[in-house]
Design an enzyme around this catalytic site. Structure first.
Site: not given
Lengths: 909, 909
Positions: A27, A96, A105, A107, A364, A480, A592, A794, A797, A799, A861, A881
């Site tokens: 601001k 302010r 939030g 305020m 803003r 809000h 799977r 692959s 992530t 497990d 994956c 990938y």
């Protein structure tokens, strides 16, 4: 040398600039920028975030701060030709907060600071309105009491209601019982001087009673306390929650802006309003906002009075600012255009017109729906404001999920029971609840809820987070509820005025055009809201998947030029594969196979296989599954047409396929023609203390090689069949849960044997790859060894996170939230990859694996494959990938493009 | 250039030497060495292990091997002045395997090779004994049939029994039904020429019938087939099992020794025997062995005839070699002394006396009991043969556990029911089983068994491994059972002649001195054997812990000079701590506080704590536990007197302390004065899918900080109390299952708060350390961060193995044995540290942790801390200590010393 802790600004002359957000907050920096651009802003000064950080650390103001504030106040007195604390010509200021990143939030704002029993008289004279002056005074007392002194805001409602009742009685109106209806019947503007004076007296009494001290009359004392309170508000719970939700670091702190007051409530030539330079919901290029005559800013956002449109509307009724104050409107239009060009983004502005003179209070970058963010970014490329790469970086990929929310099925013959403002897009169904607490409790039990409120306040934040959607009876597109819901990506219908919510009774009535009650929504009733249209429906309404829309398609097209990584989808069925393709998936990263085992016909064969006493019986049962699996895979290959299809061999422990309650066991025994005891023995035998770490994955293949043999046969038979149909196929066979090259060698032997047999019978060969999942720390550490056998890796992530952190995801509810809340873990590691721990293993594996097998490809994956923060890490360590649910493919495509851009072109962002 | 594949040896002239075991195998190299030392060995030649490796790889003899064998045979003919295949003056040879390391389980030996229907006549003339010649022939046919042609050895027993019966009838003896009694009544030596000729005819018929081809009469064909068979025997299952048990690499291969036959069965001036240069059971320095007159070597080890002692015994009866053949005995004594000095180790030798002439057939380092290994090593230092460091390296630390087996309680008033040879030390109790299969099955169910056999053979190996102890009715200290049991560290009583085992009936009778049956041991009956005394007891006899003995104490003293790492013990009670101290533990590396929670009085308070509805109630319950815990810790500190005592804060998930069956739940509810439903709800609430990865360890401390607060208070109160009593204390507070510095910070805050309070009240401070366990991969990867808070790190390698490999130890039974068996994992990773995976994480953690905090200390407190192979790894990566069960402390001390020696003085080993 002392640091500069206070920066001043006034039109055409400011000590700060837009780029100094870190120091001045968003601001403050933008106020300075606007000032430098010659835009009319009330003069003022900004106390830096550094001052706040010092204060929060030491619990006292840094040296010299009070002096600097004093000097700046004297400068402000000169500029405004008024005097702080003067009885005859008082200077009032607003205080302010303003953090580096917008935090609606929080305020914590205090207006009209500088008033006391003496200066209020001066203000009355100055403004020629005693009513105005006392109205300002009671507002100050309320805000000061709440924000600075921590007195429950509701306590201040009592005297106001008394005053309203008194007025109502005077005006011989019927006096409603509830304060809310009363406030509508007797708005603030109707309160007279006598009532306001009475309210002020009561407020001072409340303050004395609750703090043991009178309201400080010294304006300097007021200011010091206000600055302190704004600093402290950085630490309040709702601010903390907001920061957690938006990844804002705790250590930033907030700046404080002290600015000469201007008044939108000085009579009918005064006004206040908020505006977006483009439609924040659709992204459409139209100046869009709301205003209220004779009002202060908080009246617009609080939703008590229903605001008016800025621009003339088709059914012109003279309510628009364009009609009411054409000069101010014209100036506002010029300014908003200037601001958009300067900031090269859609702006959210606040303005006040004081006695015909326009002031900008804030600008803003405007919060917007995901759809709007895409449209605005793409439009701005077409307008020459942005480069396509910048446009890609402008979109928050996480929020694109909003575009993918289902919409109301156009074919459904339903009619809405009510209509409000389309405040945040997406259609969603859930049980109606009327408090944030209930929303949280229901959501905690896994139930979908819609939070229904008259209006929302920061106290409702946790309930809004827990809810699937938000419905309010009051407030506009900038209320809000609307702002927060868009930020959270929750569908929201705001200001549905036909709705009457009765918190006590735990129900809401919907009034028809005639005013009759046409529906009742009880606590727990299912309702559907459509935040894209603003419509509200009773019950559960059928929905359809969203389409991306032309702008999104354009943006996604642009990502292809810049993304290094490919995006695949996790898909188990041809339908899912088609969905993935429609979202631009490059291939399937994880199929799977066990999900194919659960339909009725198949599960019988699966159970027969598990109950088999020996290899021969097991092979017999597997032979029954073979045609099903073959057709499954053929279906996938047909959809994917030569794109890679990565198929994981059976992964879960066998007991997952067996029933566990007595009746089902008895049924199974009957079906299988074996004794109940036999089935029970098998179930008991397969019981595991920690199934996550048990007999599953490749371990099944090592101990029962006929299972992978069947699956591999199904894959390759299907591949041959589809090739025979004239399509290319590219199967990738993935071995789960391996941690050693020995396992891969054993599986490879099975695969090669089956492949030789299939290809010999077919008379031709199909090219396929064999690789492994990396989902155990040992596998990551030994990736160089695994590379001997694996043509691809692959990272599973999910497990890998469970084992690396030693956290069972299913059991983590009792402590993981505490860990995240207390900052022991920055993020939920099952949502965002733990880059330090799990990520380090991934990095090690990629490094070792690439050296050992340079042509191998690497992907993720796990669910992290669709998480933008995690995708950035995947880019950084050079994965080939990511693979995620079809639904998240567009998100991942944008995130992957952004990650590539950030890595290769550091100057963007 | 062709490699030399055959090496010749003859007295005073050999092409090999002792150091060439890799090339010539142990037997061949030592034969060469003996020859060079002038010791009489029959001339012969050794086919190299390289030839074997080539053969096994290519499935055919390497080029030139047959030529070399032929040339060497011609050389052997010259040396012996006999001719291979000659009818008039035949040369016979033995063909024996001989790997780099002795593998007594393989036993693939063929004697008397070169005989056929024609040469047998020559041998009869040469030896002047037709009986001898045909006896040799039938032995050759048996061994060739078994080893080369793969015919079941039992088939050859039939004709022999027929012959025996015929003789028995001739001699008018009563003919026993079972072959075994028959063989005792009519030993081989009684069989006449006619019977032997008949047996030979039958054997040739058996061979023709089972192979479709006649026995090859060509001696060269016999030799080629025999060499091939010995090569192939490297791959037979029992050899594979033996190698797995003894960590012998598969790729070594075996050498083959072809040697001129000498005969111990040429009449009463001939003999054969085996001897140890020291007592292999006690280590005592006395020449020790057994012999048989007029016998071949296999007769001694097979246990059919009971052998005689070598040296004159107190009750001299003329049976000793010393008395029967004093000249040969004197020469043997000279040779054995020479051999011990040359090899600087206790030797196991085989000899034959042919017509009064002594030949050494083999010498090798003798297998011995653990106790003997220590005594021999220590004695040899005193005799000047070894350096103390060498003595340390001579002991297999893993086998020292034998010394720590309990012995029969001397106070127990029990009398033995039988007595045999004390073949392998240690007293042990278990259920009697009569087959290797039963032993394996019972052990698989976790039951302790004693394998009871008439005698054992290599086929029993798996059962011997599964059994806790071995008892045989026949055979001496050098019998198969005795040698193998010592090697395995299993207590063994051999040759308990009072025992009559009836396999069919599944029971054994014990005969008294009078021949009456005085006891019956049925399948499954408990018995106790004491392998140190040779005694056998019925039922379970009380035992007492072993003492180390003076030689072991000496050896352990030597280790202190050379060990870099310290050895601590895992101990939870003062008793365990005392035990650990007595074994030389430097401190306590792990005290599991939860073990203190289980006695009746305490568990009630623990359960009250768990069922508490809020923090206040929880604190109240914990307050009841505080005095118990304080006394627990004070007890440990008193025993340890200033040595470090590492105490782990509560680790297991809380549900482990709650009952799970209905009755116990009802009892608990009654005791606690809450409803059954409340308890059930709590049990259900605490249920976890994967408790190993659940709410435990530091996570308990984060969510219920009053638990660690109580424990820390107990530790520090106890420390202060014991300090007040005048003893030093060194508490180490260990935080389990951490994976982030945030957790440690939170715990450290609790600890510091409690410590400040305790020390303030006491008026003095006690120094203590705070550290963490590393038992999750993330903790290892982030050790540098953890080092901010942790003053020490203890690797909990049990859990680290579970998470790194993703294997729940409790659930691993269904696949882990398969993994080890198939060589996917080299060792059971819960026994021997997986250095590649888990070890890599430990290495990373030590590296990062040391850089971040150079003064931190690092240890292992998982079960690997007592495993020698794992200890070697701990030394290599620079840990400061290992911690293991008190019982294994001496093992760990020797292993740690060896590891230090091997690391710093590469020339040893």
């Amino acid at each position: 040398m002392t640091r500069k802790l206070v920066y001043r600004f006034e039109p055409d002359k400011a000590e700060g600039r837009a780029e100094w957000k870190e120091l001045l907050g968003g601001k403050g920096a933008n106020l300075a920028e606007m000032a430098n651009m010659g835009i009319p802003v009330p003069p003022g000064f900004t106390i830096t975030t550094e001052a706040c950080v010092d204060y929060l650390r030491a619990s006292e103001f840094p040296e010299g701060l009070l002096d600097s504030i004093g000097e700046s106040l004297r400068w402000l007195e000169q500029r405004t030709r008024r005097e702080f604390g003067s009885v005859s010509n008082p200077l009032l200021v607003s205080v302010r907060s303003g953090a580096r990143s917008s935090m609606p939030g929080m305020m914590d704002t205090i207006l009209d600071l500088g008033l006391n029993d003496e200066t209020v008289v001066g203000l009355a004279k100055q403004s020629q309105s005693e009513r105005f002056a006392f109205d300002a005074y009671r507002r100050l007392l309320t805000m000061f009491g709440d924000v600075v002194l921590g007195i429950d805001r509701e306590l201040f409602d009592g005297p106001l209601s008394v005053a309203r009742r008194s007025v109502a009685r005077q005006k011989r109106l019927s006096v409603p019982d509830d304060d809310e209806t009363l406030a509508r019947a007797v708005p603030d503007s109707v309160l007279g001087v006598a009532e306001l004076k009475q309210v002020v007296q009561e407020y001072k009494r409340i303050i004395l009673q609750h703090t043991g001290k009178p309201f400080p009359k010294d304006p300097y004392a007021q200011l010091e306390a206000a600055v302190r309170a704004v600093f402290d508000s950085w630490k309040n719970p709702r601010a903390k929650l907001y920061r957690k939700m938006h990844d804002i670091p705790e250590e930033w702190g907030t700046a404080v802006n002290v600015q000469a007051m201007v008044f939108g409530n000085l009579g009918e030539t005064s006004a206040t309003g908020v505006a977006f330079t483009r439609d924040p919901s659709s992204g459409e290029r139209r100046f869009f906002g709301e205003w209220l005559p004779n009002a202060q800013g908080e009246d617009v956002v609080a939703g008590i009075r229903t605001p008016r449109p800025l621009a003339r509307t088709s059914e012109s009724d003279g309510l628009s600012l364009e009609e009411a104050m054409p000069d101010s409107y014209a100036e506002l239009m010029r300014i908003q255009s200037k601001l958009e060009h300067r900031f090269r983004d859609m702006q959210d502005i606040e303005f006040t017109i004081e006695a015909g003179q326009l002031f900008l209070l804030q600008t803003r970058n405007g919060k917007r729906s995901a759809r709007a963010s895409v449209r605005i970014a793409v439009d701005m490329v077409e307008e020459g404001l942005l480069h396509p790469d910048e446009a890609i970086l402008r979109v928050d990929p996480e929020r694109l999920s909003e575009l993918l929310f289902p919409a109301i099925d156009p074919a459904a013959s339903v009619s809405a029971v009510g209509r409000g403002i389309a405040a945040s897009p997406g259609a969603v169904c859930g049980k109606a609840v009327f408090s944030a607490e209930d929303a949280e409790a229901y959501a905690g039990r896994g139930e979908a809820v819609i939070l229904v409120r008259i209006e929302t306040s920061p106290e409702d934040l946790h309930g809004m987070k827990a809810a699937r959607g938000i419905l309010t009876a009051r407030g506009g597109a900038t209320s809000h509820a609307a702002v927060v819901a868009r930020g959270m990506g929750r569908p929201c219908v705001a200001g549905c005025s036909a709705l009457h919510v009765d918190y006590q009774a735990g129900q809401a009535f919907v009034h028809g055009a005639s005013g009759d009650i046409i529906a009742t929504i009880k606590h727990g009733d299912s309702i559907t809201i459509d935040g894209s249209s603003g419509r509200v429906y009773l019950g559960q309404v059928p929905t359809v998947d969203a389409k991306l829309g032309p702008e999104m398609e354009t943006l996604l097209k642009w990502t292809e030029r810049v993304s290094r990584m490919r995006v695949r989808a996790n898909a188990d069925t041809p339908e899912q594969a088609e969905k993935a393709l429609s979202f631009g998936a490059y291939g399937i990263g994880l199929c799977r196979t066990e999900h194919m085992f659960f339909n009725d016909e198949r599960i019988a064969a699966v159970r027969e296989m598990i109950l088999a006493r020996d290899t021969v019986a097991r092979e017999k049962a597997l032979a029954k599954l073979l045609p099903f699996q073959t057709e499954d895979f053929a279906g996938l290959f047909r959809v994917m047409r030569g794109r890679p299809v990565n198929i994981r061999l059976l992964d879960p422990p066998l007991h997952e396929f067996l029933p566990h309650d007595k009746r089902q066991i008895a049924d199974l025994a009957a079906t299988m023609g074996v004794s109940v005891a036999d089935v029970e023995r098998k179930v008991a035998e397969l019981y595991e203390f920690n199934p996550m770490l048990g007999h599953r994955g490749v371990r099944l293949g090592i101990t029962f090689k006929e299972i992978p043999a069947m699956q591999v046969r199904a894959i390759l038979e299907a591949a041959c069949t589809v090739r025979n149909e004239g399509h290319e196929v590219l199967p990738e066979i993935m071995i789960p849960l391996a941690f050693s090259v020995g396992e891969l060698r054993a599986m490879r032997a099975i695969i090669d044997e089956v492949a030789a047999d299939v290809f010999k019978k077919r008379g031709f060969e199909v090219h396929f790859k064999v690789g492994t999942m990396i989902e155990l720390p040992r596998a990551a550490l030994l990736a160089d060894q695994l590379a001997e056998q694996a043509e691809f890796f692959s990272f599973g992530t999910n497990d890998l996170t469970q084992t690396t952190l030693g956290i069972s995801r299913d059991d983590s509810g009792s402590f993981l939230p505490v860990y995240v809340e207390r900052g022991i873990l920055r993020d939920d590691p099952f949502v965002t990859l733990d880059t330090e721990g799990v990520g380090e293993l991934v990095r090690i594996a990629v490094e070792k694996g690439r050296i050992a097998r340079p042509e191998a490809h690497f992907g993720v994956c796990g669910e992290h494959g669709g998480d933008p923060k995690s995708i950035e890490f995947c880019e950084a360590i050079g994965l080939n990938y990511v693979s995620c649910s079809p639904f998240r493919v567009p998100i991942a495509r944008v995130a992957a493009a952004q990650a590539s851009l950030r890595r290769t072109r550091k100057y963007w962002r």
